[in-house]
Enzyme design. Structure first.
Site, PDB file in Angstrom:
ATOM      1  N   GLY A  44       0.813  -1.217   0.000  1.00  0.00           N
ATOM      2  CA  GLY A  44       0.000   0.000   0.000  1.00  0.00           C
ATOM      3  C   GLY A  44       0.843   1.263   0.000  1.00  0.00           C
ATOM      4  CB  CYS A  45       3.766   2.285   2.012  1.00  0.00           C
ATOM      5  SG  CYS A  45       2.925   2.118   3.605  1.00  0.00           S
ATOM      6  CB  THR A  46       5.131   0.455  -2.919  1.00  0.00           C
ATOM      7  OG1 THR A  46       6.094   0.001  -1.962  1.00  0.00           O
ATOM      8  CG2 THR A  46       5.781   0.593  -4.284  1.00  0.00           C
TER       9      THR A  46
END
Length: 154
Positions: A44-46
């Site tokens: 998700g962060c990527t």
């Protein structure tokens, strides 16, 4: 007290990728997007960083700076940024003081286990240094585009 709409933004002065520093005070007079995320190089962060990167020229055209903040080290940020060719500033809040000040260090639950972690949240700061908009418990899909639309109407 967590950062809330209409209030002055909490201070932010952190080491950033590439040996730099990022300071909200230095950005005064321009809009800024501060997004807090749990961890470099996770799914998700990527995706969130890539989405903000894809729209980086649009944010820049509006004079807005996009800053991602996590508790990862500057060294991890540098690797993350290089791996995905990210075009956003990544700031390191290793001691968690900024996460606390902005109200994003929260109790979380995963598979019945409770722990403390970063709530995925985004803050739009206006040219006067006030919080213009807050997104909490962010779902990554289409989020960067929604933030860009909010910058356009500042």
């Amino acid at each position: 007290m967590p950062a809330t709409e209409g209030q002055p933004a909490p201070a932010l002065n952190l080491p950033a990728d590439s040996g730099g520093r990022v300071s909200l005070a230095a950005l005064r007079g321009k809009p800024a997007v501060i997004y807090f995320y749990p961890k470099d190089d996770t799914t998700g962060c990527t995706r969130e960083a890539q989405d903000f990167t894809a729209l980086a020229p649009d944010f820049a055209a509006l004079g807005a700076t996009v800053i991602g903040v996590s508790r990862d080290t500057v060294k991890k940020h540098d690797r993350f940024k290089a791996k995905y060719d990210l075009a956003v500033v990544l700031a390191s809040d290793e001691d968690g003081a900024a996460c606390e000040a902005w109200g994003v260090w929260v109790q979380k639950k995963l598979y019945g286990r409770e722990y403390m972690g970063i709530e995925r949240a985004t803050f739009l700061i206006d040219t006067e240094g006030r919080v213009a908009r807050v997104w909490r418990n962010v779902k990554v899909a289409d989020h960067a585009a929604a933030v860009l639309e909010a910058v356009k109407v500042l």
